[in-house]
Design an enzyme around this catalytic site. Structure first.
Site, PDB file in Angstrom:
ATOM      1  N   LYS A  81      21.318 -12.692 -19.398  1.00 50.55           N
ATOM      2  CA  LYS A  81      20.833 -11.343 -19.735  1.00 50.55           C
ATOM      3  C   LYS A  81      19.554 -11.072 -18.957  1.00 50.55           C
ATOM      4  O   LYS A  81      18.676 -11.928 -18.875  1.00 50.55           O
ATOM      5  CB  LYS A  81      20.553 -11.306 -21.241  1.00 50.55           C
ATOM      6  N   VAL A  94      -5.734  -9.439   8.809  1.00 48.96           N
ATOM      7  CA  VAL A  94      -5.156  -9.693   7.490  1.00 48.96           C
ATOM      8  C   VAL A  94      -4.755 -11.169   7.398  1.00 48.96           C
ATOM      9  O   VAL A  94      -4.867 -11.798   6.346  1.00 48.96           O
ATOM     10  CB  VAL A  94      -3.935  -8.768   7.254  1.00 48.96           C
ATOM     11  N   GLN A  95      -4.311 -11.741   8.527  1.00 50.52           N
ATOM     12  CA  GLN A  95      -3.898 -13.142   8.526  1.00 50.52           C
ATOM     13  C   GLN A  95      -5.032 -14.059   8.064  1.00 50.52           C
ATOM     14  O   GLN A  95      -4.822 -14.961   7.227  1.00 50.52           O
ATOM     15  CB  GLN A  95      -3.450 -13.568   9.938  1.00 50.52           C
ATOM     16  N   PHE A  99      -9.684  -5.750  13.848  1.00 51.15           N
ATOM     17  CA  PHE A  99      -8.529  -6.349  14.532  1.00 51.15           C
ATOM     18  C   PHE A  99      -8.737  -6.111  16.021  1.00 51.15           C
ATOM     19  O   PHE A  99      -8.544  -4.996  16.513  1.00 51.15           O
ATOM     20  CB  PHE A  99      -7.218  -5.733  14.041  1.00 51.15           C
ATOM     21  N   ARG A 123     -12.498  -0.992  10.564  1.00 55.99           N
ATOM     22  CA  ARG A 123     -11.381  -0.130  10.148  1.00 55.99           C
ATOM     23  C   ARG A 123     -11.294  -0.109   8.624  1.00 55.99           C
ATOM     24  O   ARG A 123     -11.893  -0.957   7.938  1.00 55.99           O
ATOM     25  CB  ARG A 123     -10.055  -0.659  10.719  1.00 55.99           C
ATOM     26  N   ASP A 130      24.867 -11.826 -24.975  1.00 52.98           N
ATOM     27  CA  ASP A 130      24.291 -11.267 -26.199  1.00 52.98           C
ATOM     28  C   ASP A 130      23.610 -12.365 -27.023  1.00 52.98           C
ATOM     29  O   ASP A 130      22.533 -12.158 -27.578  1.00 52.98           O
ATOM     30  CB  ASP A 130      25.394 -10.584 -27.011  1.00 52.98           C
ATOM     31  N   ASN A 156       0.092  -4.365   5.498  1.00 56.83           N
ATOM     32  CA  ASN A 156      -1.121  -3.741   6.054  1.00 56.83           C
ATOM     33  C   ASN A 156      -0.839  -2.242   6.095  1.00 56.83           C
ATOM     34  O   ASN A 156      -0.174  -1.741   7.005  1.00 56.83           O
ATOM     35  CB  ASN A 156      -1.381  -4.315   7.451  1.00 56.83           C
TER      36      ASN A 156
HETATM   37  O1  LIG Z   1      -4.764  -7.584  10.599  1.00 54.09           O
HETATM   38  C1  LIG Z   1      -3.888  -7.256  11.423  1.00 54.09           C
HETATM   39  N1  LIG Z   1      -2.997  -8.166  11.872  1.00 54.09           N
HETATM   40  C2  LIG Z   1      -2.010  -7.856  12.787  1.00 54.09           C
HETATM   41  O2  LIG Z   1      -1.209  -8.750  13.173  1.00 54.09           O
HETATM   42  C3  LIG Z   1      -1.963  -6.530  13.250  1.00 54.09           C
HETATM   43  N2  LIG Z   1      -1.144  -5.879  14.127  1.00 54.09           N
HETATM   44  C4  LIG Z   1      -1.549  -4.583  14.168  1.00 54.09           C
HETATM   45  O3  LIG Z   1      -1.010  -3.685  14.868  1.00 54.09           O
HETATM   46  N3  LIG Z   1      -2.631  -4.391  13.355  1.00 54.09           N
HETATM   47  C5  LIG Z   1      -2.895  -5.591  12.764  1.00 54.09           C
HETATM   48  N4  LIG Z   1      -3.842  -5.957  11.865  1.00 54.09           N
END
Ligand SMILES: O=c1[nH]c(=O)c2[nH]c(=O)[nH]c2[nH]1
Length: 313
Positions: free
Chosen positions: A13, A241-242, A172, A189, A61, A268
């Site tokens: 369920k 971001v990585q 970036f 940014r 059930d 992102n």
């Molecule tokens: O933090 C980021 N990582 C990426 O791999 C990437 N690629 C992108 O176009 N912008 C960003 N920003």
């Protein structure tokens, strides 16, 4: 004559909505609000798929009834923490039915937050702040050869839909350049993402796992996610971001020995400065103040991070 074979099966369920209230004598009350998915597997269910034979089928059930039964009869501390309740439901199923070899229970929580008036917490009223959603997923299986006494258990927990945004201190730059690269360097940014974070627990047994500080780990994972994003003083952490993802996960692994690995998925969500040069206005790079958020596409940065093999507990 049918010749196909069942490669895998699981049935049960989904979306069982169960709310448990704990009432204390002094009027203080707690609430846990769950949507539970419970799935059973076992060789003896095959004939229900292949032969129309339901004799061994524990009705979905009945599985639903069991979830409510356990929510009522278990001590409160085994219901109010989703990881613990999911483990209880899964191990109950595997122990009660000799032909059930694995049970998979997933719980999605509804995060009711206690109302606060002039810093005073209300004893029994809650509101939904619309933030992240906490969930857990427990697998309990009989060991092979099957024995109800010995069970293996694994737990994944996490949260999703934690929306965050920062208006500076994210960059970036210096990325791969070739004829297909049109993005300019972005030394500063707007960064926005909707965090999905999940982690795996390590434990020898169900009993050992019950000791894990599940609520503290959830709170710590969220705190580390926000703190790494907003406050980490090291510039390189905000280079992409990585890197931010890696630091978030590294912090969780450092804080909590019970966590074996951490997975993040970070879209992102792009906020591009709107080019107003046609109107004689500067709004790009360092002049950016007006942005156009882009719904699609978004970047999508993911990784699973763990301790190095010899550093593991
Ligand atoms: O933090 C980021 N990582 C990426 O791999 C990437 N690629 C992108 O176009 N912008 C960003 N920003």
């Amino acid at each position: 004559m049918e010749t196909s074979i069942i490669k895998s099966q699981a049935y049960g369920k989904d979306r069982v909505r169960v709310v448990r209230v704990v009432r204390q004598a002094d009027g203080w009350q707690e609430i846990a609000d769950y949507s539970v998915c419970c799935l059973l597997s076992g060789k003896e269910f095959e004939s229900s798929y292949t032969k129309g034979d339901n004799k061994m089928v524990v009705a979905t059930d009945s599985q639903k009834n069991t979830i409510y039964y356990l929510a009522k009869t278990l001590p409160a501390d085994r219901v109010m923490v989703p990881e613990v309740f999911a483990s209880e439901v899964a191990s109950f199923m595997v122990k009660k039915y000799s032909h059930v070899t694995t049970c998979h229970v997933k719980i999605i929580t509804k995060p009711w937050e206690r109302m606060q008036f002039d810093t005073k917490h209300h004893p029994h009223s809650f509101c939904r702040e619309g933030k992240e959603t906490r969930w857990t997923e427990v697998f309990v299986a009989k060991t092979s050869p099957p024995s109800a006494a010995a069970l293996t258990v694994s737990i994944n927990s996490g949260f999703y839909d934690l929306e965050v945004l920062k208006t500076t201190n994210s960059s970036f730059t210096d990325f791969w350049r070739d004829e297909l690269a049109t993005l300019p360097d972005m030394p500063d940014r707007v960064l926005s993402t909707k965090v999905l974070c999940q982690w795996k627990y390590v434990a020898e047994s169900l009993e050992a796992l019950r000791q894990a500080p599940f609520d503290a780990i959830f709170a710590g994972a969220k705190r580390n996610t926000l703190d790494a994003l907003a406050n980490d003083p090291r510039a390189w952490v905000h280079a992409s971001v990585q890197t931010t993802l890696y630091i978030m996960a590294d912090r969780i692994l450092n804080d909590f020995a019970a966590v074996d690995d951490v997975y993040y998925a970070l879209p992102n969500i792009h906020y591009f400065p709107f080019d107003l040069s046609k109107f004689g206005l500067k709004n790009l790079q360092a002049d950016a103040e007006v942005y156009m958020p882009i719904a699609d596409p978004s970047g999508y940065i993911t990784a699973t991070v763990s301790r190095p093999p010899k550093g593991r507990l």
